[in-house]
Design an enzyme around this catalytic site. Structure first.
Site, PDB file in Angstrom:
ATOM      1  NE  ARG A  46      -2.923   0.434   3.312  1.00 47.19           N
ATOM      2  CZ  ARG A  46      -2.257   0.695   4.448  1.00 47.19           C
ATOM      3  NH1 ARG A  46      -1.602   1.826   4.591  1.00 47.19           N
ATOM      4  NH2 ARG A  46      -2.242  -0.182   5.434  1.00 47.19           N
ATOM      5  CE1 TYR A  98     -16.325  10.338 -16.275  1.00 47.20           C
ATOM      6  CE2 TYR A  98     -16.066  10.418 -13.903  1.00 47.20           C
ATOM      7  CZ  TYR A  98     -16.299   9.705 -15.052  1.00 47.20           C
ATOM      8  OH  TYR A  98     -16.510   8.363 -14.969  1.00 47.20           O
ATOM      9  CG  ASP A 170     -10.168  15.291 -15.175  1.00 42.98           C
ATOM     10  OD1 ASP A 170      -9.429  14.735 -16.009  1.00 42.98           O
ATOM     11  OD2 ASP A 170     -11.239  14.792 -14.777  1.00 42.98           O
ATOM     12  CE  LYS A 195     -12.534   6.930 -18.414  1.00 43.13           C
ATOM     13  NZ  LYS A 195     -12.925   8.189 -17.821  1.00 43.13           N
TER      14      LYS A 195
HETATM   15  C1  LIG Z   1     -13.325   8.645 -16.605  1.00 45.96           C
HETATM   16  C2  LIG Z   1     -13.011  10.020 -16.153  1.00 45.96           C
HETATM   17  C3  LIG Z   1     -12.816  10.294 -14.787  1.00 45.96           C
HETATM   18  C4  LIG Z   1     -12.965   9.247 -13.715  1.00 45.96           C
HETATM   19  O1  LIG Z   1     -12.035   8.244 -13.840  1.00 45.96           O
HETATM   20  P1  LIG Z   1     -12.315   6.708 -13.383  1.00 45.96           P
HETATM   21  O2  LIG Z   1     -11.064   6.034 -13.765  1.00 45.96           O
HETATM   22  O3  LIG Z   1     -13.513   6.255 -14.150  1.00 45.96           O
HETATM   23  O4  LIG Z   1     -12.588   6.741 -11.929  1.00 45.96           O
HETATM   24  C5  LIG Z   1     -12.526  11.599 -14.440  1.00 45.96           C
HETATM   25  N1  LIG Z   1     -12.415  12.573 -15.369  1.00 45.96           N
HETATM   26  C6  LIG Z   1     -12.598  12.331 -16.674  1.00 45.96           C
HETATM   27  C7  LIG Z   1     -12.471  13.450 -17.644  1.00 45.96           C
HETATM   28  C8  LIG Z   1     -12.905  11.063 -17.114  1.00 45.96           C
HETATM   29  O5  LIG Z   1     -13.095  10.830 -18.408  1.00 45.96           O
END
Ligand SMILES: *Cc1c(COP(=O)(O)O)cnc(C)c1O
Length: 381
Positions: A46, A98, A170, A195
């Site tokens: 961890r 998101y 983000d 992604k």
């Molecule tokens: C998918 C996504 C998230 C969240 O990520 P997870 O891996 O699904 O928890 C946050 N911001 C954006 C822009 C995303 O496409």
């Protein structure tokens, strides 16, 4: 070294024991210590794991940060950032974000006595108005989700820093290939590694990359204390995905640009939202802020109601009907019914997430096949 060279080599030095050109996958949960109360580089997974560390080293290099942390998901990474705040603090976030971030901020973070204001960050003036002395965090997404709005990260960082707030970006849609938020003044970059970083629809993960050591130390403390770490198998797969990140993102962006141009001239399309089109309101900022391409996400408004839009997204073949994005497979979805269903109806309306909005994640398939697939859906609705 250039970006794509670092993506392959930094963090991925050959195994010193065997000479293997791919680093081994360390599944171990615990590591033998030199003595009681004495600590080696690793003790418990961890707190640190060699396979996770390899990925974090690569990510820190690609984003130009002092360090990176890999998480169990993108939301776990964002949650780690909001967990640094205390009751009475205030967050300002973009309105084009998101859906899961909207839910986290409104249904989880607010419970801890932290207030949240959403503003249209494409207009930095509205950020100036929303920031108060209690504002500790400004959270930006650019390109935004699902409207592909473009926020001037450098301008927002300057405003936020004047008030002493941290800036988190983000950057999932932009990827480190196209935008370097830390260089533009952000303090923390967040990625859903699910992604583009992973890129193959076979892992769920998240990451934070941090500019300053003091912020990194605080985030590491929260991550280790709360435990939402990325597992070694996911870290291994993500490191493998990142080796082709630049090639994938550039090629997928090229196809997205062509599709956006084609859709913009289509009689059944009301409007295309893609920062690579000259009439997109964020085009000029994106041209400065994004390096040589505008990403592989695009949205468009169909001339049709909720039912027609639903039929459209259900009738493509190559574009598969699924949330998520950023992988080699193209995906299609209806934000009002899917990715942004957790918005309440008034906020959906206010933030332009209409019934006719369709979001595409453009993959690595041939442009001609993707275009024909969309045309067949137009023929049906
Ligand atoms: C998918 C996504 C998230 C969240 O990520 P997870 O891996 O699904 O928890 C946050 N911001 C954006 C822009 C995303 O496409």
């Amino acid at each position: 070294m250039h970006f794509r060279t670092r993506a392959i080599h930094v963090g991925n030095e050959k195994c010193s024991e065997t000479g293997a050109v791919v680093r081994p996958l360390h599944l171990a949960s615990t590591f033998v210590q030199p003595g009681a109360g004495e600590w080696g580089e690793y003790d418990y997974s961890r707190s640190g794991n060699p396979t996770r560390k390899a990925l974090e080293t690569t990510l820190a290099s690609l984003e130009g940060g002092c360090g990176a942390l890999a998480f169990a998901s993108g939301m776990a990474a964002t949650h780690c950032v909001t967990s640094m705040l205390s009751a009475g603090d205030h967050i300002v976030a973009g309105s084009d974000i998101y859906g899961g971030t909207y839910r986290l901020l409104h249904k989880v973070t607010q419970r801890a006595g932290i207030s949240v204001t959403l503003v249209d960050t494409t207009n930095p003036g509205s950020l100036t108005e929303a920031i108060t002395p209690a504002t500790k965090l400004v959270w930006i997404e650019s390109p935004g989700n699902p409207r592909l709005s473009i926020t001037d990260i450098a301008a927002c960082a300057e405003i936020a820093h004047r008030q002493g707030a941290l800036v988190g970006v983000d950057s999932t849609f932009a990827t480190p290939v196209l935008t370097q938020p830390l260089e533009l003044g952000a303090d923390i970059v967040m990625h859903s590694a699910t992604k583009y970083l992973g890129g193959h629809s076979d892992l769920v993960g998240g990451a934070l990359v941090v500019r300053e050591q003091s912020v990194f130390d605080e985030l590491y403390f929260v991550q280790n204390a709360s435990g939402a770490i990325m597992g070694p198998l996911e870290a291994f797969l993500c490191s493998r995905g990142i080796k082709t990140l630049e090639l994938r993102v550039r090629e997928q962006s090229r196809t997205a640009q062509k599709l956006a141009e084609w859709l913009a001239g289509h009689q059944q399309v009301e409007r295309v939202l893609y920062p690579g089109l000259p009439d997109h309101p964020g085009h000029d900022i994106a041209s400065r802020q994004m390096q040589g391409a505008f990403g592989a996400m695009l949205s468009f408004e169909l001339r049709g109601n909720f039912a027609a839009t639903k039929r459209f997204v259900e009738s493509t073949q190559l574009f598969q009907l699924a949330v998520s994005l950023g992988a080699v497979e193209s995906l299609i979805e209806q934000p009002a019914a899917m990715s942004h269903a957790s918005y309440d109806a008034a906020d959906r309306e206010k933030h332009g997430i209409g019934d006719g909005l369709i979001r595409l994640s453009v993959g690595l398939e041939a442009y001609e096949d993707l275009q024909a697939d969309l045309q067949s859906a137009f023929n049906i609705v």
